[in-house]
Write a protein that holds these residues in place. Structure first.
Motif, mmCIF file in Angstrom:
data_model
loop_
_atom_site.group_PDB
_atom_site.id
_atom_site.type_symbol
_atom_site.label_atom_id
_atom_site.label_comp_id
_atom_site.label_asym_id
_atom_site.label_seq_id
_atom_site.Cartn_x
_atom_site.Cartn_y
_atom_site.Cartn_z
ATOM 1 N N ALA A 1 -1.740 1.226 5.243
ATOM 2 C CA ALA A 1 -2.959 0.720 4.603
ATOM 3 C C ALA A 1 -4.168 1.561 5.011
ATOM 4 N N GLU A 2 -4.233 1.938 6.271
ATOM 5 C CA GLU A 2 -5.370 2.740 6.732
ATOM 6 C C GLU A 2 -5.402 4.109 6.066
ATOM 7 N N PHE B 1 -8.730 6.929 -0.512
ATOM 8 C CA PHE B 1 -9.460 6.452 -1.694
ATOM 9 C C PHE B 1 -10.860 5.931 -1.350
ATOM 10 N N GLY B 2 -11.348 6.220 -0.164
ATOM 11 C CA GLY B 2 -12.704 5.825 0.189
ATOM 12 C C GLY B 2 -12.890 4.329 0.287
ATOM 13 N N LEU B 3 -11.893 3.625 0.835
ATOM 14 C CA LEU B 3 -11.942 2.161 0.931
ATOM 15 C C LEU B 3 -12.098 1.708 2.378
ATOM 16 N N GLU B 4 -12.821 2.494 3.176
ATOM 17 C CA GLU B 4 -12.941 2.188 4.598
ATOM 18 C C GLU B 4 -13.560 0.822 4.873
ATOM 19 N N GLY B 5 -14.317 0.275 3.915
ATOM 20 C CA GLY B 5 -14.931 -1.030 4.106
ATOM 21 C C GLY B 5 -14.012 -2.201 3.828
ATOM 22 N N ALA B 6 -12.810 -1.927 3.319
ATOM 23 C CA ALA B 6 -11.886 -3.009 2.979
ATOM 24 C C ALA B 6 -11.307 -3.653 4.233
ATOM 25 N N VAL B 7 -11.101 -4.968 4.162
ATOM 26 C CA VAL B 7 -10.424 -5.686 5.239
ATOM 27 C C VAL B 7 -8.942 -5.325 5.189
ATOM 28 N N ILE B 8 -8.369 -4.961 6.323
ATOM 29 C CA ILE B 8 -6.960 -4.569 6.397
ATOM 30 C C ILE B 8 -6.203 -5.568 7.246
ATOM 31 N N GLY B 9 -5.039 -5.998 6.751
ATOM 32 C CA GLY B 9 -4.227 -6.934 7.508
ATOM 33 C C GLY B 9 -2.824 -7.002 6.973
ATOM 34 N N SER B 10 -1.970 -7.741 7.673
ATOM 35 C CA SER B 10 -0.581 -7.909 7.239
ATOM 36 C C SER B 10 -0.319 -9.300 6.683
ATOM 37 N N ASP B 11 -1.287 -10.205 6.804
ATOM 38 C CA ASP B 11 -1.131 -11.579 6.327
ATOM 39 C C ASP B 11 -2.034 -11.783 5.114
ATOM 40 N N LEU B 12 -1.427 -11.973 3.945
ATOM 41 C CA LEU B 12 -2.204 -12.086 2.709
ATOM 42 C C LEU B 12 -3.162 -13.268 2.749
ATOM 43 N N SER B 13 -2.717 -14.405 3.247
ATOM 44 C CA SER B 13 -3.587 -15.590 3.299
ATOM 45 C C SER B 13 -4.843 -15.323 4.112
ATOM 46 N N CYS C 1 0.805 -1.221 0.000
ATOM 47 C CA CYS C 1 0.000 0.000 0.000
ATOM 48 C C CYS C 1 0.837 1.270 0.000
ATOM 49 N N GLY C 2 2.044 1.183 -0.530
ATOM 50 C CA GLY C 2 2.916 2.346 -0.620
ATOM 51 C C GLY C 2 2.507 3.277 -1.740
ATOM 52 N N ALA C 3 3.402 4.196 -2.108
ATOM 53 C CA ALA C 3 3.091 5.247 -3.075
ATOM 54 C C ALA C 3 2.659 4.691 -4.432
ATOM 55 N N MET C 4 3.261 3.591 -4.870
ATOM 56 C CA MET C 4 2.934 3.053 -6.194
ATOM 57 C C MET C 4 1.491 2.563 -6.274
ATOM 58 N N GLY D 1 -9.837 -5.747 0.046
ATOM 59 C CA GLY D 1 -8.807 -5.990 1.049
ATOM 60 C C GLY D 1 -7.554 -5.188 0.775
ATOM 61 N N LEU D 2 -6.871 -4.781 1.834
ATOM 62 C CA LEU D 2 -5.593 -4.079 1.754
ATOM 63 C C LEU D 2 -4.601 -4.807 2.656
ATOM 64 N N VAL D 3 -3.428 -5.135 2.096
ATOM 65 C CA VAL D 3 -2.416 -5.858 2.861
ATOM 66 C C VAL D 3 -1.129 -5.048 2.867
ATOM 67 N N ASP D 4 -0.588 -4.813 4.036
ATOM 68 C CA ASP D 4 0.695 -4.116 4.161
ATOM 69 C C ASP D 4 1.285 -4.461 5.521
ATOM 70 N N LEU D 5 2.615 -4.490 5.596
ATOM 71 C CA LEU D 5 3.263 -4.775 6.871
ATOM 72 C C LEU D 5 3.017 -3.658 7.873
#
Length: 344
Positions: free
Chosen positions: A44-45, A51-63, A10-13, A35-39
């Protein structure tokens, strides 16, 4: 069908990817970021809020995020060293994957991902967005027209001085691995030929703010006796080239030059008597399909179309590994001082 997608990294790119999806009505209708995944959870938040993605699941584990969202797609925007783990995890979870370039951190990992995609029946493609711009599409169309005869040479110059900060300034082989791959892939696309061998000299010039490999000069041999040369530097202060490089295509009957921005000039041999025959101008038509000229959005659209139709996307991993092989061949040549054959 609306695809459920996870953004991994979820960095700049990642913002360029999200803007591309939002800018294209068909993509906006076809893809839901679930979903958004970042260490770094805070990263991610912040992206979700922007981008108005407050409903996305956020976590650090992709699985875990795949399981929680029942995702169909993973957009892989992580650093190259993490790519293999991310892509293999997603493929094994029955997700299609679109990755940032380079497609892997080594040729062995790239080959393993090709095999895994075939085993799982999922698509793994690479976002080589630079081939999906108007200028590069025009080059390919012009070569195919035969207006300058048989293509014999492609010559590209790339000289800029970006001060990125961050991971790029600490990378090994930074120009070849992070930027030159765009021009290598575009040249392979324009020529529509297989890369066979390379000789490369890589340096980190005086005054460079990069740790390693900020300049490179490479000569590639393509099939059908086509030569592609690349001269580049990422620490060249002063008069810059385009980010797309400056191009010269040489054919058996004439030449085309492109400044990497808006200026095209094509000429063929004239009819003046004497030592030099002069030159006659030739028109360079626009791209044949406008929908193929919007960078990220065009690559993502091609990826989604491939999933829906079953056809291979243009940047499927089994083809894109040839561009990766050009990069690692150049790196090996620079280290060894030898001409390196390219086997991919």
């Amino acid at each position: 069908m609306k695809f459920r997608a996870i953004l991994c990294g979820c960095g700049a790119m990642s913002k360029g990817w999200l803007r591309a999806i939002a800018s294209n009505p068909l993509l906006a209708e076809s893809i839901a970021i679930v979903g958004l995944v970042d260490l770094n959870r805070e990263t991610a938040e912040k992206l979700a809020a922007e981008f108005g993605l407050e409903g996305a699941v956020i976590g650090s584990d992709l699985s875990e995020v795949i399981a929680a969202t029942k995702a169909d797609l993973v957009f892989d925007i992580v650093i190259p060293s993490a790519r293999y783990d991310v892509v293999s995890t997603a493929l094994k979870a029955d997700c299609h994957v679109l990755s940032e370039k380079p497609m892997a951190a080594s040729l062995a990992e790239g080959a393993a991902l090709i095999d895994l995609a075939a085993e799982t029946g999922r698509i793994h493609a690479v976002i080589q967005n630079r081939r999906f711009i108007s200028g590069v599409r025009r080059l390919r169309r012009f070569v195919e027209s035969g207006a300058i005869g048989e293509l014999t040479g492609i010559h590209c110059d790339f000289f800029l001085a970006p001060h990125f900060g961050g991971f790029r300034e600490e990378m090994d082989n930074v120009l070849l691995l992070d930027m030159a791959i765009h021009t290598f892939d575009a040249a392979r696309y324009v020529a529509d030929k297989k890369p066979l061998a390379v000789y490369c000299v890589e340096r980190n010039p005086k005054g460079s703010w990069y740790r390693h490999g900020a300049s490179a000069n490479a000569i590639f041999e393509f099939s059908d006796d086509i030569v592609f040369t690349y001269r580049g530097s990422w620490c060249a202060e002063g008069e810059r080239t385009s980010w797309e490089s400056q191009w010269r295509l040489v054919g058996s009957k004439g030449m085309l030059t492109w400044d990497g921005e808006e200026s095209f000039k094509a000429t063929v041999a004239g009819e003046e008597p004497g030592l030099m025959r002069g030159a006659a101008s030739v028109n360079v038509p626009g791209p044949e399909h406008d929908e193929e000229t919007h960078g990220h959005a065009s690559v993502i659209a091609d990826f989604v179309t491939a999933i829906r139709t079953g056809k291979q996307p243009e940047t499927v991993n089994s083809d894109n590994i040839r561009s990766l092989a050009m990069v690692f061949g150049a790196i090996e040549s620079a280290k060894s001082g030898r001409r390196i054959e390219i086997s991919a």
